[in-house]
Design a protein around this motif. Structure first.
Motif, PDB file in Angstrom:
ATOM      1  N   TYR A  61      46.873  47.260  50.938  1.00 16.31           N
ATOM      2  CA  TYR A  61      47.556  46.567  52.036  1.00 16.31           C
ATOM      3  C   TYR A  61      46.580  45.559  52.624  1.00 16.31           C
ATOM      4  CZ  TYR A  61      51.052  50.287  51.911  1.00 16.31           C
ATOM      5  OH  TYR A  61      52.034  51.173  51.518  1.00 16.31           O
ATOM      6  N   TYR A  62      47.109  44.447  53.072  1.00 15.28           N
ATOM      7  CA  TYR A  62      46.269  43.443  53.723  1.00 15.28           C
ATOM      8  C   TYR A  62      46.953  43.046  55.017  1.00 15.28           C
ATOM      9  CZ  TYR A  62      43.182  39.463  54.468  1.00 15.28           C
ATOM     10  OH  TYR A  62      42.256  38.598  54.993  1.00 15.28           O
ATOM     11  N   CYS A  63      46.313  43.334  56.143  1.00 17.77           N
ATOM     12  CA  CYS A  63      46.901  43.090  57.461  1.00 17.77           C
ATOM     13  C   CYS A  63      46.200  41.914  58.138  1.00 17.77           C
ATOM     14  CB  CYS A  63      46.802  44.335  58.334  1.00 17.77           C
ATOM     15  SG  CYS A  63      47.608  44.155  59.940  1.00 17.77           S
ATOM     16  N   HIS A  89      40.336  51.917  56.852  1.00 18.57           N
ATOM     17  CA  HIS A  89      40.633  50.610  57.422  1.00 18.57           C
ATOM     18  C   HIS A  89      39.479  49.706  57.046  1.00 18.57           C
ATOM     19  CE1 HIS A  89      43.835  50.716  60.865  1.00 18.57           C
ATOM     20  NE2 HIS A  89      44.351  50.647  59.661  1.00 18.57           N
ATOM     21  N   GLN A  90      39.566  49.078  55.876  1.00 16.47           N
ATOM     22  CA  GLN A  90      38.474  48.248  55.395  1.00 16.47           C
ATOM     23  C   GLN A  90      38.464  46.913  56.118  1.00 16.47           C
ATOM     24  OE1 GLN A  90      36.265  49.493  52.983  1.00 16.47           O
ATOM     25  NE2 GLN A  90      35.104  47.814  53.897  1.00 16.47           N
ATOM     26  N   SER A  91      37.279  46.432  56.452  1.00 19.94           N
ATOM     27  CA  SER A  91      37.135  45.104  57.031  1.00 19.94           C
ATOM     28  C   SER A  91      35.741  44.595  56.711  1.00 19.94           C
ATOM     29  CB  SER A  91      37.390  45.139  58.546  1.00 19.94           C
ATOM     30  OG  SER A  91      37.599  43.832  59.040  1.00 19.94           O
ATOM     31  N   ILE A 123      49.161  37.235  49.392  1.00 15.94           N
ATOM     32  CA  ILE A 123      48.801  38.658  49.430  1.00 15.94           C
ATOM     33  C   ILE A 123      49.590  39.424  48.366  1.00 15.94           C
ATOM     34  CG2 ILE A 123      48.948  40.757  50.830  1.00 15.94           C
ATOM     35  CD1 ILE A 123      48.472  38.904  53.301  1.00 15.94           C
ATOM     36  N   ARG A 124      50.889  39.154  48.289  1.00 19.51           N
ATOM     37  CA  ARG A 124      51.712  39.845  47.295  1.00 19.51           C
ATOM     38  C   ARG A 124      51.308  39.470  45.868  1.00 19.51           C
ATOM     39  NH1 ARG A 124      55.693  39.475  51.244  1.00 19.51           N
ATOM     40  NH2 ARG A 124      56.184  37.324  50.627  1.00 19.51           N
ATOM     41  N   SER A 125      50.885  38.215  45.683  1.00 20.09           N
ATOM     42  CA  SER A 125      50.473  37.795  44.333  1.00 20.09           C
ATOM     43  C   SER A 125      49.224  38.542  43.867  1.00 20.09           C
ATOM     44  CB  SER A 125      50.212  36.281  44.307  1.00 20.09           C
ATOM     45  OG  SER A 125      48.974  35.948  44.933  1.00 20.09           O
ATOM     46  N   LYS A 126      48.485  39.076  44.839  1.00 24.75           N
ATOM     47  CA  LYS A 126      47.282  39.863  44.529  1.00 24.75           C
ATOM     48  C   LYS A 126      47.592  41.364  44.480  1.00 24.75           C
ATOM     49  CE  LYS A 126      44.300  36.510  44.221  1.00 24.75           C
ATOM     50  NZ  LYS A 126      43.449  36.292  43.021  1.00 24.75           N
ATOM     51  N   LYS A 127      48.885  41.695  44.391  1.00 24.87           N
ATOM     52  CA  LYS A 127      49.352  43.081  44.247  1.00 24.87           C
ATOM     53  C   LYS A 127      49.050  43.927  45.482  1.00 24.87           C
ATOM     54  CE  LYS A 127      50.390  41.892  40.031  1.00 24.87           C
ATOM     55  NZ  LYS A 127      51.777  41.452  39.724  1.00 24.87           N
ATOM     56  N   PHE A 137      43.221  46.798  54.137  1.00 22.54           N
ATOM     57  CA  PHE A 137      42.232  45.834  54.620  1.00 22.54           C
ATOM     58  C   PHE A 137      42.827  45.161  55.847  1.00 22.54           C
ATOM     59  CE2 PHE A 137      39.992  41.921  55.244  1.00 22.54           C
ATOM     60  CZ  PHE A 137      38.685  42.202  54.880  1.00 22.54           C
ATOM     61  N   ASN A 138      42.036  45.089  56.919  1.00 23.82           N
ATOM     62  CA  ASN A 138      42.434  44.406  58.149  1.00 23.82           C
ATOM     63  C   ASN A 138      41.344  43.398  58.487  1.00 23.82           C
ATOM     64  OD1 ASN A 138      42.356  43.974  61.162  1.00 23.82           O
ATOM     65  ND2 ASN A 138      44.250  45.153  61.050  1.00 23.82           N
ATOM     66  N   ASP A 139      41.746  42.170  58.806  1.00 21.55           N
ATOM     67  CA  ASP A 139      40.775  41.087  58.933  1.00 21.55           C
ATOM     68  C   ASP A 139      40.063  41.013  60.288  1.00 21.55           C
ATOM     69  OD1 ASP A 139      42.440  39.814  60.821  1.00 21.55           O
ATOM     70  OD2 ASP A 139      43.384  38.544  59.321  1.00 21.55           O
ATOM     71  N   TYR A 140      40.249  42.013  61.163  1.00 26.37           N
ATOM     72  CA  TYR A 140      39.743  41.884  62.536  1.00 26.37           C
ATOM     73  C   TYR A 140      38.283  42.304  62.696  1.00 26.37           C
ATOM     74  CZ  TYR A 140      39.378  42.268  67.584  1.00 26.37           C
ATOM     75  OH  TYR A 140      38.978  42.117  68.889  1.00 26.37           O
TER      76      TYR A 140
END
Length: 696
Positions: A334-336, A568-570, A372-376, A304-307
């Motif tokens: 992954y969260y970017c 690349h989810q957003s 982010i890490r707490s959400k695995k 996941f990318n927030d852009y």
């Protein structure tokens, strides 16, 4: 004549020790005899031109006929084997300058592809200046079949631009202005790039097709900067020449003192017969062979990318936390955090320090990466390490030789300086940034962007502008290699305003590549359908960004864009209706459980027998292996609900067709076993499906 991996090569050494390449193909054609002595001298292994030397042939803009290239005398060839396959090296010498030229061919077991490059060594006393050297040269590329050249030969060119990457077009030679039987053409069909965006107008590859014999020749040039190829000819001789930069096109030349050597840019050449799918299959297997071994290209984690169509470079802790929640809920791994994390406000020309903004993240960015890490999920950050903004606080205390220069002045492009990675201090500066992101912030993913094109290069401490750029590019690659050695599990995405550097200098290192910054999901489909022609499918990262206001078909279309490649989810997923959010989650779950394990073992296919473009109302591409075929099908607004797909390689067989995504949705199909034609019908507009085919 010799044969290797299904490739047939014919070489001739004359009594004057002139070595000529008469034939190179995956077909065992007879020897190509040329009676015309002048034309025969163009059956080269290599083209080489030095400053101060004559160009003895009628050439115009073509890069042929240079000296000492046509004086070179064959000395010996050496065969050896390495982990990939056989390597053949041909040694040639110019007796006047005492320069040795070694032409290297690397074969790959089981693949009809070679990698080629040229080595130039100055054994003489006098300095020489290389203005041009080919990495691969092959004449007689149109001899198969009986039809005239302009009736059978086609060339496929991968046009590209920002947000419009990989739009292939197919041409006859005449459509590009090249006519047969000219005594000595001044016309060339060529591709060239000057600058640090290697695929800003054309991707550094192309495909030559013989429609009569169904023969294909594909090539790629592996440089993250300037490059050049050309096709032209003399009478009945049509040649292909591939190279890195040269003086005439790219402002590159290189001086060699005694015992100095230069290695040209490597290139790859693939051969096949059948369909364009076949030659791209050979090239795909080769790309996998030369790529850095890494876990990401086997696991294919969902990012996941927030852009894109989401925060658009304006992140804050408040905005990120709900997005992190929904990304985890959807199954992302992954969260970017994309651009903007290092600046309170307008950041474009102030970048360079890469320190988190406390205005955006009051409790520090570690609060967000920890969450982010707490959400695995594994946290990631956007970075543009090759530049420094002209308003950066670091500029005043940065030595000016850290930057590219031209004519005694630092080069500025779009408010940024280009850092010169030939400088060890620049490399140390970049090392510290990566170390901080990984070891302090806990980042496991970096989106490495590059949003400027620095032009021909730098003349600071360089023989030429192009020499400065090429040496910088090579230094950057060496720096990148060291990061992967130090952090073998770190994922570094290659991005250059989307796909402005889709080349296998970078893609042999990076595990994935941003394919586009296209914001319109309907156009993204065409880019996604073609992406696996430019890179392996497991490296092709495609945005999927369901809109806040849309319908069910819009979500399905968006998710299908990425399902056979890298997700690349957003998008503002938290704002979707429950039904639409369910389709996102289904797609990601289907990808993780049914699709991604087969992608690294499959080869791309194009069931419409053409590449996609924005004007078409249907797009399709698929991935095939020995057990199954997955096919993505996009429908925009055609007049008919039916489309015919070509699977003639399955003719005479029965198949099972099942819908992979979205499960339970409408479709009809008919299979014509005699011809291998699959007709699929789906209702609605701007919708999509992913199917699976298994041969009974």
């Amino acid at each position: 004549m010799f044969q290797e991996n299904g490739l047939y090569i014919i070489l001739e050494v004359t009594k004057e020790r002139d070595i000529r390449l008469l034939h190179f193909s995956d077909m065992p054609e007879g020897e190509n005899v040329v009676d015309d002595k002048e034309i025969a001298t163009h059956q080269r292994l290599v083209e080489l031109r030095f400053a101060g030397e004559n160009v003895a042939k009628h050439h115009g803009p073509r890069q042929i006929g240079g000296l000492p290239g046509h004086r070179l005398k064959f000395q010996k060839f050496v065969e050896k084997r390495n982990d990939f396959g056989k390597v053949i090296s041909f040694s040639l010498v110019d007796e006047q300058t005492k320069v040795e030229v070694i032409v290297h061919w690397q074969f790959y077991d089981g693949i009809k592809t070679i990698r080629a490059w040229t080595e130039v060594i100055n054994h003489g006393v006098e300095e020489v200046v290389i203005e041009q050297v080919s990495s691969f040269y092959l004449s007689h590329i149109d001899t198969e079949g009986n039809l005239p050249r302009n009736e059978k030969m086609m060339i496929h060119l991968p046009h590209t631009s920002w947000s419009n990457e990989g739009m292939w077009k197919k041409y006859t030679l005449q459509e590009l202005g090249f006519y047969a039987d000219e005594i000595a053409s001044s016309k060339r069909i060529f591709g060239s790039n000057t600058g640090s965006w290697s695929s800003q107008e054309l991707a550094p590859m192309a495909i030559l097709e013989n429609q009569e014999t169904k023969g294909f020749l594909a090539w790629q040039i592996e440089n993250n900067g300037s490059w050049y190829w050309e096709i032209s000819g003399l009478k009945n001789l049509l040649y292909l020449q591939l190279s890195g930069p040269n003086d005439e096109e790219n402002q590159w030349y290189k001086s060699l003192k005694q015992q100095e050597r230069f290695l040209s840019v490597p290139v790859a050449i693939s051969f096949s017969h059948g369909k364009v799918d076949n030659v791209l299959g050979e090239l795909t297997q080769y790309r996998r062979k030369i790529r850095r071994e890494n876990q990401d290209n086997r696991k294919l984690g969902v990012i996941f990318n927030d852009y894109m169509n989401c925060l658009f470079g304006d992140p804050t802790t408040e905005k990120e936390l709900p997005l992190i929640d929904v990304a985890a809920e959807m199954g992302c791994e992954y969260y970017c955090i994309d651009a903007g994390w290092y600046s309170a406000g307008d950041w474009w020309d102030g970048v360079g320090e890469w320190q988190p903004s406390f205005e955006r993240f009051p409790n520090g960015i570690q609060e967000v990466t920890d969450y982010i890490r707490s959400k695995k999920m594994i946290p990631g950050l956007w970075l543009e390490i090759e530049v420094m903004g002209i308003r950066s606080p670091l500029v005043e205390k940065t030595p000016k030789d850290w930057f590219f220069h031209r004519h005694g002045k630092p080069v500025i492009d779009r408010g940024r300086y280009q850092l010169d990675f030939r400088n060890p201090e620049v490399q140390a500066f970049a090392d510290e940034i990566i170390q901080r992101l990984v070891e302090e912030y806990g980042v496991g993913y970096i989106k490495m962007d590059y949003n400027i094109d620095i032009g021909a290069g730098t003349d600071l401490k360089a023989d030429s502008l192009g020499d400065g750029l090429l040496e910088h590019n090579r230094a950057y690659l060496a720096w990148l290699d060291r990061q992967f050695i130090k952090y073998p599990h770190l994922i570094i995405e290659s991005c250059s305003s989307g796909g402005m550097r889709e080349d296998y200098a970078l893609l042999s290192r990076h595990s994935l590549q941003s394919t586009s910054d296209q914001e319109n999901y309907l156009k993204t489909a065409a880019i996604a359908a073609n992406a696996s022609s430019l890179m392996t499918p497991e490296q092709a990262a495609v945005w999927s960004y369901p809109l806040e206001k849309g319908d069910m078909n819009e979500v399905v279309f968006n998710m299908t864009n990425a399902l056979l490649l890298r997700i690349h989810q957003s998008g503002h997923l938290a704002n979707l209706t429950a039904e639409r959010k369910k389709l996102v989650k289904e797609a990601i779950e289907t990808y993780k459980t049914e699709i991604r394990s087969m992608i690294p073992e499959s080869l791309p296919i194009f069931p419409l027998n053409q590449f996609a473009n924005f004007e078409q109302n249907w797009h399709s591409f698929g991935l095939a292996n020995s057990e199954e075929i997955y096919v993505a099908l996009w429908k925009k607004t055609p007049e008919s609900n039916e489309i015919e797909l070509d699977f003639h390689e399955l003719h005479g067989k029965e198949i099972d067709l099942s819908l992979v995504y979205p499960k339970g949705w409408q479709y009809d199909y008919s299979w014509q076993a005699k011809t291998g034609k699959l007709v699929i019908s789906i209702d609605g507009e701007n919708t999509a499906r992913v199917f699976k085919i298994v041969v009974k």
